[in-house]
Design a protein around this motif. Structure first.
Motif, PDB file in Angstrom:
ATOM      1  N   LYS A 105       0.832  -1.200   0.000  1.00 40.30           N
ATOM      2  CA  LYS A 105       0.000   0.000   0.000  1.00 40.30           C
ATOM      3  C   LYS A 105       0.871   1.257   0.000  1.00 40.30           C
ATOM      4  O   LYS A 105       0.357   2.365  -0.003  1.00 40.30           O
ATOM      5  CB  LYS A 105      -0.914   0.016   1.223  1.00 40.30           C
ATOM      6  N   GLY A 106       2.191   1.080   0.049  1.00 41.61           N
ATOM      7  CA  GLY A 106       3.087   2.231  -0.035  1.00 41.61           C
ATOM      8  C   GLY A 106       3.513   2.796   1.306  1.00 41.61           C
ATOM      9  O   GLY A 106       4.083   3.874   1.376  1.00 41.61           O
ATOM     10  N   PHE A 107       3.224   2.058   2.383  1.00 38.02           N
ATOM     11  CA  PHE A 107       3.715   2.501   3.684  1.00 38.02           C
ATOM     12  C   PHE A 107       3.962   1.299   4.582  1.00 38.02           C
ATOM     13  O   PHE A 107       3.530   0.183   4.301  1.00 38.02           O
ATOM     14  CB  PHE A 107       2.764   3.509   4.346  1.00 38.02           C
ATOM     15  N   GLY A 108       4.704   1.554   5.655  1.00 33.62           N
ATOM     16  CA  GLY A 108       5.023   0.470   6.574  1.00 33.62           C
ATOM     17  C   GLY A 108       5.533   1.012   7.897  1.00 33.62           C
ATOM     18  O   GLY A 108       5.616   2.230   8.104  1.00 33.62           O
ATOM     19  N   PHE A 109       5.861   0.082   8.790  1.00 32.87           N
ATOM     20  CA  PHE A 109       6.324   0.443  10.124  1.00 32.87           C
ATOM     21  C   PHE A 109       7.624  -0.288  10.428  1.00 32.87           C
ATOM     22  O   PHE A 109       7.803  -1.436  10.044  1.00 32.87           O
ATOM     23  CB  PHE A 109       5.279   0.047  11.179  1.00 32.87           C
ATOM     24  N   ILE A 110       8.498   0.405  11.138  1.00 39.24           N
ATOM     25  CA  ILE A 110       9.757  -0.164  11.612  1.00 39.24           C
ATOM     26  C   ILE A 110       9.797   0.085  13.111  1.00 39.24           C
ATOM     27  O   ILE A 110       9.465   1.183  13.565  1.00 39.24           O
ATOM     28  CB  ILE A 110      10.972   0.543  10.955  1.00 39.24           C
ATOM     29  N   GLU A 111      10.202  -0.921  13.880  1.00 43.75           N
ATOM     30  CA  GLU A 111      10.423  -0.714  15.305  1.00 43.75           C
ATOM     31  C   GLU A 111      11.899  -0.865  15.585  1.00 43.75           C
ATOM     32  O   GLU A 111      12.522  -1.851  15.183  1.00 43.75           O
ATOM     33  CB  GLU A 111       9.622  -1.719  16.136  1.00 43.75           C
ATOM     34  N   MET A 112      12.445   0.147  16.242  1.00 40.15           N
ATOM     35  CA  MET A 112      13.855   0.140  16.626  1.00 40.15           C
ATOM     36  C   MET A 112      13.911   0.302  18.146  1.00 40.15           C
ATOM     37  O   MET A 112      13.339   1.242  18.685  1.00 40.15           O
ATOM     38  CB  MET A 112      14.611   1.266  15.916  1.00 40.15           C
ATOM     39  N   PRO A 113      14.606  -0.627  18.853  1.00 42.33           N
ATOM     40  CA  PRO A 113      14.611  -0.589  20.312  1.00 42.33           C
ATOM     41  C   PRO A 113      15.317   0.629  20.922  1.00 42.33           C
ATOM     42  O   PRO A 113      14.940   1.082  21.996  1.00 42.33           O
ATOM     43  CB  PRO A 113      15.302  -1.881  20.733  1.00 42.33           C
ATOM     44  N   LYS A 114      16.304   1.181  20.241  1.00 42.52           N
ATOM     45  CA  LYS A 114      17.043   2.320  20.796  1.00 42.52           C
ATOM     46  C   LYS A 114      16.587   3.613  20.125  1.00 42.52           C
ATOM     47  O   LYS A 114      16.715   3.777  18.913  1.00 42.52           O
ATOM     48  CB  LYS A 114      18.546   2.131  20.594  1.00 42.52           C
ATOM     49  N   SER A 115      16.058   4.538  20.929  1.00 41.85           N
ATOM     50  CA  SER A 115      15.489   5.762  20.367  1.00 41.85           C
ATOM     51  C   SER A 115      16.536   6.635  19.679  1.00 41.85           C
ATOM     52  O   SER A 115      16.217   7.304  18.700  1.00 41.85           O
ATOM     53  CB  SER A 115      14.744   6.562  21.431  1.00 41.85           C
ATOM     54  N   ASP A 116      17.791   6.622  20.143  1.00 48.29           N
ATOM     55  CA  ASP A 116      18.805   7.448  19.475  1.00 48.29           C
ATOM     56  C   ASP A 116      19.089   6.930  18.067  1.00 48.29           C
ATOM     57  O   ASP A 116      19.304   7.705  17.144  1.00 48.29           O
ATOM     58  CB  ASP A 116      20.093   7.550  20.306  1.00 48.29           C
TER      59      ASP A 116
END
Length: 82
Positions: free
Chosen positions: A42-53
């Motif tokens: 659909k042209g979008f997605g999500f990424i989760e990264m454990p470290k905010s920096d």
């Protein structure tokens, strides 16, 4: 930190998306949103990264970057419960 990636080229794969963000740190999860009927992105997605920096570095470096034929937009995903 959960990131929302918009305006992705419809041919971008989850592996390509994950690889793009792994340059900035650990990726906990990658979820490309797929249309149920067509089976295409659909042209979008999500990424989760454990470290905010690391996530903030990815946002800074990838927001408005041209990937494939599109200039992607990257920002922190809003909490759906808010």
């Amino acid at each position: 930190m959960k990131l929302l990636i918009r305006n992705l080229d419809r041919l971008t794969t989850e592996e390509e998306l994950k690889g793009l963000f792994q340059k900035f740190g650990a990726v906990q999860s990658c979820n490309l949103v797929i249309d149920r009927d067509s089976g295409k992105s659909k042209g979008f997605g999500f990424i989760e990264m454990p470290k905010s920096d690391e996530a903030k570095s990815a946002i800074k470096n990838l927001n408005n970057k041209t990937i494939g034929n599109n200039k992607i937009r990257v920002k922190e995903a809003e909490d759906r419960n808010a």
